[in-house]
Structure formats: C-alpha cells, structure tokens
Write a protein that holds these residues in place. Structure first.
Motif, PDB file in Angstrom:
ATOM      1  N   PHE A   1      -7.089  13.678   3.751  1.00  0.00           N
ATOM      2  CA  PHE A   1      -7.331  13.543   2.315  1.00  0.00           C
ATOM      3  C   PHE A   1      -6.612  12.306   1.782  1.00  0.00           C
ATOM      4  CE2 PHE A   1      -5.607  14.165  -1.957  1.00  0.00           C
ATOM      5  CZ  PHE A   1      -6.789  14.190  -2.682  1.00  0.00           C
ATOM      6  N   HIS A   2      -5.350  12.127   2.177  1.00  0.00           N
ATOM      7  CA  HIS A   2      -4.598  10.975   1.650  1.00  0.00           C
ATOM      8  C   HIS A   2      -5.122   9.657   2.204  1.00  0.00           C
ATOM      9  CE1 HIS A   2      -1.579  12.789  -0.979  1.00  0.00           C
ATOM     10  NE2 HIS A   2      -1.824  13.859  -0.254  1.00  0.00           N
ATOM     11  N   ARG A   3      -5.600   9.674   3.449  1.00  0.00           N
ATOM     12  CA  ARG A   3      -6.229   8.437   3.963  1.00  0.00           C
ATOM     13  C   ARG A   3      -7.452   8.102   3.126  1.00  0.00           C
ATOM     14  NH1 ARG A   3      -6.076  10.664   9.374  1.00  0.00           N
ATOM     15  NH2 ARG A   3      -4.006  10.149  10.146  1.00  0.00           N
ATOM     16  N   ALA A   4      -8.218   9.132   2.781  1.00  0.00           N
ATOM     17  CA  ALA A   4      -9.432   8.906   1.984  1.00  0.00           C
ATOM     18  C   ALA A   4      -9.094   8.398   0.581  1.00  0.00           C
ATOM     19  CB  ALA A   4     -10.255  10.186   1.892  1.00  0.00           C
ATOM     20  N   GLN A   5      -7.831   8.583   0.186  1.00  0.00           N
ATOM     21  CA  GLN A   5      -7.379   8.053  -1.111  1.00  0.00           C
ATOM     22  C   GLN A   5      -6.915   6.620  -0.971  1.00  0.00           C
ATOM     23  OE1 GLN A   5      -6.046  10.128  -4.126  1.00  0.00           O
ATOM     24  NE2 GLN A   5      -7.666  11.499  -3.507  1.00  0.00           N
ATOM     25  N   GLY A   6      -7.021   6.088   0.239  1.00  0.00           N
ATOM     26  CA  GLY A   6      -6.639   4.701   0.466  1.00  0.00           C
ATOM     27  C   GLY A   6      -5.153   4.519   0.742  1.00  0.00           C
ATOM     28  N   GLU A   7      -4.443   5.610   1.060  1.00  0.00           N
ATOM     29  CA  GLU A   7      -3.003   5.473   1.311  1.00  0.00           C
ATOM     30  C   GLU A   7      -2.745   5.145   2.787  1.00  0.00           C
ATOM     31  OE1 GLU A   7      -0.925   8.931  -0.349  1.00  0.00           O
ATOM     32  OE2 GLU A   7      -2.487   8.971  -1.871  1.00  0.00           O
ATOM     33  N   ASP A   8      -1.583   4.584   3.029  1.00  0.00           N
ATOM     34  CA  ASP A   8      -1.175   4.263   4.395  1.00  0.00           C
ATOM     35  C   ASP A   8      -0.487   5.513   4.963  1.00  0.00           C
ATOM     36  OD1 ASP A   8      -0.158   3.250   6.728  1.00  0.00           O
ATOM     37  OD2 ASP A   8       1.327   1.939   5.768  1.00  0.00           O
ATOM     38  N   VAL A   9      -1.291   6.319   5.668  1.00  0.00           N
ATOM     39  CA  VAL A   9      -0.784   7.619   6.110  1.00  0.00           C
ATOM     40  C   VAL A   9      -0.114   7.506   7.473  1.00  0.00           C
ATOM     41  CG1 VAL A   9      -1.519   9.914   6.881  1.00  0.00           C
ATOM     42  CG2 VAL A   9      -2.434   8.954   4.766  1.00  0.00           C
ATOM     43  N   PHE A  10       1.015   8.170   7.610  1.00  0.00           N
ATOM     44  CA  PHE A  10       1.628   8.323   8.927  1.00  0.00           C
ATOM     45  C   PHE A  10       1.732   9.824   9.186  1.00  0.00           C
ATOM     46  CE2 PHE A  10       5.662   8.489  11.577  1.00  0.00           C
ATOM     47  CZ  PHE A  10       5.012   8.148  12.748  1.00  0.00           C
ATOM     48  N   PHE A  11       0.916  10.289  10.133  1.00  0.00           N
ATOM     49  CA  PHE A  11       0.835  11.723  10.418  1.00  0.00           C
ATOM     50  C   PHE A  11       1.488  11.953  11.781  1.00  0.00           C
ATOM     51  CE2 PHE A  11      -2.499  15.214  11.627  1.00  0.00           C
ATOM     52  CZ  PHE A  11      -1.488  16.158  11.710  1.00  0.00           C
ATOM     53  N   LEU A  12       2.563  12.721  11.738  1.00  0.00           N
ATOM     54  CA  LEU A  12       3.406  12.901  12.923  1.00  0.00           C
ATOM     55  C   LEU A  12       3.367  14.352  13.411  1.00  0.00           C
ATOM     56  CD1 LEU A  12       5.790  11.843  14.751  1.00  0.00           C
ATOM     57  CD2 LEU A  12       7.335  12.595  12.933  1.00  0.00           C
ATOM     58  N   THR A  13       3.161  14.500  14.722  1.00  0.00           N
ATOM     59  CA  THR A  13       3.318  15.818  15.333  1.00  0.00           C
ATOM     60  C   THR A  13       3.920  15.587  16.718  1.00  0.00           C
ATOM     61  OG1 THR A  13       2.221  17.920  15.825  1.00  0.00           O
ATOM     62  CG2 THR A  13       0.989  15.930  16.360  1.00  0.00           C
ATOM     63  N   GLY A  14       4.133  16.643  17.470  1.00  0.00           N
ATOM     64  CA  GLY A  14       4.712  16.428  18.791  1.00  0.00           C
ATOM     65  C   GLY A  14       5.245  17.703  19.414  1.00  0.00           C
ATOM     66  N   THR A  15       6.077  17.529  20.425  1.00  0.00           N
ATOM     67  CA  THR A  15       6.599  18.697  21.140  1.00  0.00           C
ATOM     68  C   THR A  15       8.124  18.644  21.252  1.00  0.00           C
ATOM     69  OG1 THR A  15       5.889  17.501  23.127  1.00  0.00           O
ATOM     70  CG2 THR A  15       4.600  19.406  22.483  1.00  0.00           C
ATOM     71  N   ASP A  16       8.691  19.841  21.215  1.00  0.00           N
ATOM     72  CA  ASP A  16      10.135  20.048  21.231  1.00  0.00           C
ATOM     73  C   ASP A  16      10.482  20.463  22.664  1.00  0.00           C
ATOM     74  OD1 ASP A  16      12.733  20.645  20.595  1.00  0.00           O
ATOM     75  OD2 ASP A  16      12.252  22.045  18.976  1.00  0.00           O
ATOM     76  N   GLU A  17      11.119  19.594  23.418  1.00  0.00           N
ATOM     77  CA  GLU A  17      11.145  19.780  24.860  1.00  0.00           C
ATOM     78  C   GLU A  17      12.527  20.070  25.426  1.00  0.00           C
ATOM     79  OE1 GLU A  17       9.028  16.542  26.629  1.00  0.00           O
ATOM     80  OE2 GLU A  17       7.242  16.938  25.409  1.00  0.00           O
TER      81      GLU A  17
ATOM     82  N   MET B   1       0.851  -1.196   0.000  1.00  0.00           N
ATOM     83  CA  MET B   1       0.000   0.000   0.000  1.00  0.00           C
ATOM     84  C   MET B   1       0.886   1.245   0.000  1.00  0.00           C
ATOM     85  SD  MET B   1      -2.626   1.260   2.866  1.00  0.00           S
ATOM     86  CE  MET B   1      -4.072   0.274   3.000  1.00  0.00           C
ATOM     87  N   LYS B   2       0.511   2.207  -0.840  1.00  0.00           N
ATOM     88  CA  LYS B   2       1.310   3.417  -0.927  1.00  0.00           C
ATOM     89  C   LYS B   2       1.275   4.158   0.425  1.00  0.00           C
ATOM     90  CE  LYS B   2       1.658   7.642  -3.530  1.00  0.00           C
ATOM     91  NZ  LYS B   2       0.850   8.684  -4.126  1.00  0.00           N
ATOM     92  N   SER B   3       2.444   4.621   0.854  1.00  0.00           N
ATOM     93  CA  SER B   3       2.433   5.324   2.140  1.00  0.00           C
ATOM     94  C   SER B   3       2.572   6.826   1.933  1.00  0.00           C
ATOM     95  CB  SER B   3       3.559   4.811   3.028  1.00  0.00           C
ATOM     96  OG  SER B   3       4.789   5.252   2.503  1.00  0.00           O
ATOM     97  N   PHE B   4       2.155   7.555   2.952  1.00  0.00           N
ATOM     98  CA  PHE B   4       2.217   9.009   2.877  1.00  0.00           C
ATOM     99  C   PHE B   4       2.529   9.511   4.284  1.00  0.00           C
ATOM    100  CE2 PHE B   4       0.337  13.240   3.118  1.00  0.00           C
ATOM    101  CZ  PHE B   4       0.742  13.815   1.918  1.00  0.00           C
ATOM    102  N   THR B   5       3.788   9.952   4.473  1.00  0.00           N
ATOM    103  CA  THR B   5       4.175  10.480   5.787  1.00  0.00           C
ATOM    104  C   THR B   5       4.124  11.991   5.740  1.00  0.00           C
ATOM    105  OG1 THR B   5       5.596   8.587   6.268  1.00  0.00           O
ATOM    106  CG2 THR B   5       6.088  10.633   7.446  1.00  0.00           C
ATOM    107  N   ILE B   6       3.389  12.542   6.692  1.00  0.00           N
ATOM    108  CA  ILE B   6       3.260  14.007   6.742  1.00  0.00           C
ATOM    109  C   ILE B   6       3.554  14.460   8.169  1.00  0.00           C
ATOM    110  CG2 ILE B   6       0.728  13.804   7.041  1.00  0.00           C
ATOM    111  CD1 ILE B   6       0.557  16.533   5.535  1.00  0.00           C
ATOM    112  N   THR B   7       4.284  15.569   8.294  1.00  0.00           N
ATOM    113  CA  THR B   7       4.699  16.009   9.627  1.00  0.00           C
ATOM    114  C   THR B   7       4.375  17.481   9.845  1.00  0.00           C
ATOM    115  OG1 THR B   7       6.865  16.814   8.934  1.00  0.00           O
ATOM    116  CG2 THR B   7       6.700  14.465   9.457  1.00  0.00           C
ATOM    117  N   THR B   8       4.186  17.838  11.105  1.00  0.00           N
ATOM    118  CA  THR B   8       4.165  19.260  11.494  1.00  0.00           C
ATOM    119  C   THR B   8       5.492  19.527  12.183  1.00  0.00           C
ATOM    120  OG1 THR B   8       3.432  19.006  13.780  1.00  0.00           O
ATOM    121  CG2 THR B   8       1.718  19.004  12.061  1.00  0.00           C
ATOM    122  N   PRO B   9       5.837  20.791  12.427  1.00  0.00           N
ATOM    123  CA  PRO B   9       6.989  21.017  13.302  1.00  0.00           C
ATOM    124  C   PRO B   9       6.627  20.475  14.684  1.00  0.00           C
ATOM    125  CG  PRO B   9       6.254  23.073  12.264  1.00  0.00           C
ATOM    126  CD  PRO B   9       5.199  22.042  11.996  1.00  0.00           C
TER     127      PRO B   9
END
Ligand code: MSP
Length: 687
Positions: A34-50, A1-9
């Motif tokens: 949107f990419h999940r709705a396209q059937g892609e394997d999405v990895f959406f990453l966010t977090g904190t800079d500590e 399955m096509k993957s799609f990794t997207i990140t925030t700072p």
C-alpha cells in the motif's frame, strides 16, 4: 522521497512457516505494498532468528548441526514467502555478518555507557519462550506453563530498571506508540509493576558455542532476544551507514504478535534504543493470534485439528498440515484454478487472512470459513460484478468502453477509496478491505436496480452507457484499491478490463474516477475466482436425500437437461401424471421446499437452455442447474428470490452438479418463476 520502513518479527527456525507466521507476514506485506503504491520509498524487512537455545535443541533433535538446521529452515521461510507473494526488500538472518557486527557494536556501546555490567545470575529460564524469570513459585513458566530450568552463572546484565520512568513517560506522551490501545494498557501495567535488570548473556558452553560472542569475552554469547531485536537497525544501516540509517530509521511500524510485545518489543527494545541514543520506531502494532479450538495455533494443536479434518469426508480442503503452501495448493485444486494461475489461490488466502481476521483480537481459523468466504466474496460478489459487467459490455457495446460519464457510482467509489486509504494508513487492513468491498456491493445493487437489459431493450442508450461505464470503473477502482491485498487477482481484473501498461505499477492515485478511456477494448469475461464446488455439509445430509430419492428420481432426469422442457415445466407435468394418486400430508412433507436468493447466475457452456444458479438457501449456498435460459437473462436473476426443492437427489447435468430444483409455472409454453410476494428470509420453508 518519504520512506516507510516496516518489519515483521524474525521467525524462529525450529518450526516450519505455518499460517500463524504467514498471517503476520501477509499483514506486513499488504501495508508495504500500500505504501509503495503511495509513492513512498518502502523498506520491508523480514527474516529468521537463528541463535538461541531453542535452535540448538531443535538441531539436536533432528540430528543436525545448528548451521545445517538454520540453513535449511531459513530457506524454507524464504520459499514460503515467495509462494505467498511477499514483497520483502531484505530477508535478514541473525547469522548474517552485518547483523553480528551490529549486535557486538551495540553491546560495546552499552558497556561503555555503563548500561551493561557483569554480575552473577541465579534464576529460572524457559527454553520455549527463551525468557528468564527471577521467581517461579511453582517451577513453571508463567507464560507457557512448561517446566522452567534453574540457572546459575556469571552473566552480563542490561540496566533495564534505569529506563522504567522514561518508558512510562513515552507511553504517557505518545499513546499511539503501541496499537491497539488494549495492548498499550498491558504494556503500561507491566512497566508499572517494576522493571529489573536483565540477564542478557549465556555461557558459551551452555549454548554449545552457538550464538553471537560477547565482544572481548568469547566465553559468553548474547542472549537471543537481545540479539534478535537488533536486526531492525542492522538492516537499516546501523552502525556504519549513517546515510542509510537516516533514510530507513526510525521504522514506521513493527508488526508483531501480542506474545512478543510486552516484554520485548514494548519494553526491552525501546530501552535499548534509548541506551544508544537512537530514535524509537514510530509505532508497534501487535495483532492477536490465529486460534484453533480457542487456543493459539501451534504445532500440536494443528496436528490434532488436522486429524479431525482428515476424518471428515465433507471437509472442503484436503490438507495434512497448515503450511501455507499446502493450503494454497488445496485451494487451487478444489477451485480448479489452472497451474499458470496458481497466484489466484494465493490471493484468496491473503484476502481471507486479512479480511476475516482483524488484527485487534484473537481469531478462530477454520478451513470451512475460508471456503465460504472464497465463494461468497470472491466468486460471487467480485466475480459476479466483473462477469456481469464484461458480458454486458460484450453484448451491448462489442466490448468497448463507452464515453466516460459520471453517475451514482462516482461518489460511492470516491468515498470508499478515501475510507480504504485512511484505514490502510491507520494499520487497519481488514477495515480497508471492507470499505473497498462497498464498491463491489454497491455496483451489484446498481445493476439490479438499473436493469441494463431493460435499458437495452428499450433503446435507452445514454442511460445504459452511464451504467456500463460506472460498473466498469467500479471494477477497475476496486482492483486498484485491493492491489496490495490481492496483487495477482487485481492484475487479472485490470487485464480483462483492457487496462494498458503494467498494472504492477498500479499507484494509489489511479483510484481516481475516469481511468477507463472511451473506446478502450475490454475482453470477454473469464472467471478470476472459479467457484469451489465443495461437498455440502448441511442439515439434510446426502444420506437423507438418498433415502428420499424415490419421489424425485423420475422427475430429475428430464427437467434439467438441455434438450427437454425447462425444469419447472417438467416438474409440474410429472406432478400431473401422478395427479390421480392422492398423497397424504406426510408424503407431501417429505418434499422440502425453501425460499432461496439467487447469488449468481451464468450460462452453462455448450447448453443453450441451461443456467447454473448459486443460491443462498439460508444455512448454506448451493448450486442448481435449470433449463430457463430461454426466458431469463442471467444478469436479471441475481438478487431475486425463488422457491426451490432442496432435498432432491443431486444430479449431474452436462457435467455440472445440481443440488435441487426451482419451482416455476408452465404457462402457455412459457416458464414463469415462482417468487414470494414480499422478501422472505433465505431458507424459509414453503408448505
Ligand atoms: N524470534 C522471535 C521474534 C523475534 S523478533 C525480533 C519469535 N519468533 S516466533 O517464530 O516464535 O514467532 C514470531 C511471530 O509469529 C509471533 O509474534 C507472531 O507474530 C507470529 N505467530 C506465530 N504463531 C502465531 C499464531 N498462531 N497466530 C498469529 N501469529 C502467530 O517470537
């Protein structure tokens, strides 16, 4: 399955989440969905800079240990993102063991290759931006103009200079690496100016023993930016999980603000990855800032601006901070959205940020504008379409979807969906929403033009079926197309349309024509976005109206109430009563009559003759209540122009506020609306 990794700072936790950080995160969430709705394997990453000095100082200011501060604040981010319906897959913290491990391994790797070496650092440091500068002629930070601190110490360096040419080649061969183009040009200029090796550690003592220790030399800790950037690969499986890394790295896109693009994401980060031989992210999208009074939204500016808003009795939203949760609550309150539907207010904020603030440029944020957009786009355009469609289905087809039939809406919908999908893929969510909106606008026009109430009267049932089906499909497809921006509202629209299954699973290919099945039971409409009855802030202020009220008081009480003659009829009879009294032209001039376009019309519940009309009167929208429901179908009124007295003292009729009165002829017991004989600009004066 096509993957799609997207990140925030990953966000510094010295400050609370505010609208600026929410903006970045919402943009990323919309694209992830949107990419999940396209059937892609999405990895959406966010977090904190500590880590970093900023955090140490913030902890000291609050009388907390860094650990206490990071735990509390990181939790605040998580809860803010929960409120905003952010569908992240991992919330990484730079104090997480796998992140720490990744930073140390990357550090050792670059030491082995000779890209990291030990030396002595003399220069300047800006704590606010966590950035080193070699020269500082005026002792001020070139970025934020705060005083710099002089530093002198042993330090490890990263051989950034070594990567200048490789980076320039990258930008030459892959012009889309950084978007938009204007930002890419800034990056190239920065690299062309020359890159120096970079100090990438602080001493442990300077950092109060907070930070990631340099492997094998615990008297030093890793500089916060060198540490923070690694989060992207740590979460994707670096260094010990090659299978995961294979699936989720390289990232499809890093979404960042323009402030952290040039030095860090577009220069240091690719150089670090080149150093360890890992693939570069496919793209970096840098958006502009949310501004207040032309300056980047920041804590002090927000406070200044808020004190102005607080002093303004007409301010539409009562907020004391720009924390997203508070704005959502205030929006929910003014729009009278029930608690169990609070997600609708969240969606309204998401919609506004995505639609109104395209990522390319800086954008001024205003609460007034938020309310305006809410009313005009969500309550009127979208709300109207759903409301008109569902009520016609109820009235003419017992709520049942007619036989699917292609019509003029079919190609309009297909084109809009295609264009919206393309725009989402191109990282242009604001444009995507604009395309999706064409479905809504076109359908509203379609109803005005086809006049289904006439088709019904004339028993043209087949034509009526085509119109009803086209509009219902338009509502459904608009909901699916917009699901990544307004997930809850889309679900609600689909629910009212009687769509089976869990709309959470809505996939993009459901945007194809024909999703609604013949005989499907739709529900009676319930407003998804109730209108905000904000206090008016027009030129004719409330005070002025009060001054003028002596001429309107007597006419106000009767005409608009349900039990009496319609508004216009009584207005004219009131005028007749006074006919004997001549008035001067100046007296007449006190009655302000304007042309208005009817944006929305609906029945007032429990009042047979009353309609609630939303009017565009040029410089604002306003609501009036009028007793014309006997003779005018609400759906037939939308889009028509009428004449309205706009400086009438406001009145409350059957619990609904009315800010003016329309003009109509009282002809043989019938009410006939006055209308300009050709289209006039809303707000045109009538005299
Ligand atoms: N910790 C670093 C990022 C490390 S990423 C490996 C940092 N954090 S930050 O909290 O100061 O800001 C992060 C991001 O928040 C900005 O780049 C930007 O995306 C967003 N914004 C903060 N204020 C903003 C506005 N006023 N407007 C738009 N975005 C804003 O930098």
């Amino acid at each position: 399955m096509k993957s799609f990794t997207i990140t925030t700072p990953i966000y510094y936790i010295n400050d609370h989440p505010h609208l600026g950080t929410a903006y970045t995160t919402i943009l990323a969430d919309v694209l992830a969905r949107f990419h999940r709705a396209q059937g892609e394997d999405v990895f959406f990453l966010t977090g904190t800079d500590e880590n970093g000095e900023k955090i140490i100082r913030a902890a000291q200011d609050k009388g907390l240990s860094p650990r206490e501060l990071v735990d509390t604040m990181s939790a605040q981010y998580r809860s803010a993102w929960e409120t905003l319906d952010i569908s992240y897959d991992r919330f990484i913290r730079t104090t997480d063991p796998d992140h720490v491990e990744a930073v140390q391994r990357l550090f050792s790797h670059l030491q082995q290759t000779g890209d990291i070496y030990k030396g002595r650092y003399e220069g300047w440091y800006c704590v606010h931006d966590e950035t080193f500068f070699v020269d500082a002629p005026d002792g001020l930070c070139p970025e934020c103009k705060r005083p710099l601190e002089k530093v002198q110490r042993d330090s490890y360096f990263f051989k950034l200079s070594r990567y200048a040419q490789q980076l320039l080649d990258l930008y030459e061969s892959n012009p889309q690496f950084v978007v938009p183009e204007i930002r890419r040009n800034e990056v190239v200029r920065f690299i062309q100016d020359g890159l120096r090796d970079m100090s990438i550690t602080r001493t442990r003592a300077e950092n109060n023993a907070w930070g990631i220790p340099v492997p094998g030399d615990p008297n030093h800790v890793v500089y916060v930016w060198f540490d923070a950037l690694v989060n992207y690969i740590a979460a994707a499986g670096y260094p010990d999980n090659p299978a995961r890394l294979d699936q989720y790295w390289p990232a499809a896109v890093h979404i960042v603000g323009k402030d952290i693009l040039v030095r860090f994401h577009a220069t240091l980060w690719p150089a670090m990855l080149m150093g360890i031989g890992l693939a570069l992210p496919k793209q970096i999208m840098a958006h502009g800032w949310l501004m207040i009074n032309d300056r980047k939204m920041s804590k002090s500016l927000i406070e200044q601006q808020l004190s102005q808003w607080k002093q303004d009795p007409n301010a539409p939203l009562k907020v004391t901070s720009l924390r997203p949760g508070e704005i959502v609550r205030s929006l929910q309150e003014v729009a009278a959205i029930p608690d169990e539907k609070s997600a609708i207010a969240v969606d309204a904020l998401r919609y506004f940020l995505v639609r109104d603030l395209p990522p390319g440029a800086d954008a001024e944020f205003s609460l007034d504008r938020l309310v305006e957009r809410y009313n005009s786009d969500l309550a009127n355009d979208l709300g109207n379409l759903l409301n008109r469609t569902l009520s016609m289905l109820q009235r003419y087809r017992q709520g049942l979807v007619p036989q699917p039939a292609e019509g003029p809406m079919t190609p309009i919908i297909a084109e809009a969906v295609e264009a919206a999908g393309e725009a989402f893929r191109e990282l242009l969510p604001s444009e995507a929403v604009g395309h999706a909106w064409k479905i809504i606008t076109a359908s509203n026009h379609y109803i005005d033009e086809k006049k289904p109430w006439v088709l019904q009267k004339e028993s043209r049932q087949e034509e009526l079926d085509v119109v009803l089906y086209g509009c219902a499909e338009a509502c459904r497809v608009a909901a699916v197309t917009m699901a990544s921006v307004m997930p809850s509202a889309s679900r609600e629209i689909l629910r009212q349309l009687g769509c089976p299954g869990d709309p959470r699973e809505t996939q993009w290919d459901h945007t194809g024509w024909g999703g609604l099945k013949a005989g499907q039971q739709t529900l009676p409409p319930e407003p998804v976005f109730p209108r905000i009855e904000a206090p008016r802030r027009d030129s004719g202020s409330q005070k002025d109206q009060r001054k003028d009220s002596n001429i309107t008081d007597s006419t106000m009480k009767t005409p608009l109430s349900d039990s009496t003659a319609p508004a216009a009829a009584s207005a004219s009879s009131a005028a007749t009563e006074k006919a004997a009294d001549e008035i001067s032209i100046d007296e007449f001039a006190r009655v302000q009559i304007r042309i208005a376009t009817i944006k929305n019309a609906e029945r007032v519940e429990g009042a047979r003759k009353l309609l609630r009309l939303i009017l565009d009167v040029g410089d604002e929208e306003r609501q009036i209540v009028s007793g014309i429901a006997d003779q005018y179908e609400p759906e037939a009124l939308i889009g028509r122009q009428i004449a309205v007295i706009v400086n009438l003292k406001p009145a409350t009729i059957r619990g609904v506020q009315s800010f003016g009165m329309l003009l109509a002829a009282d002809s043989e017991g019938k009410v006939i609306l006055l209308q300009p004989d050709s289209p006039a600009a809303p707000g045109s004066r009538v005299r």
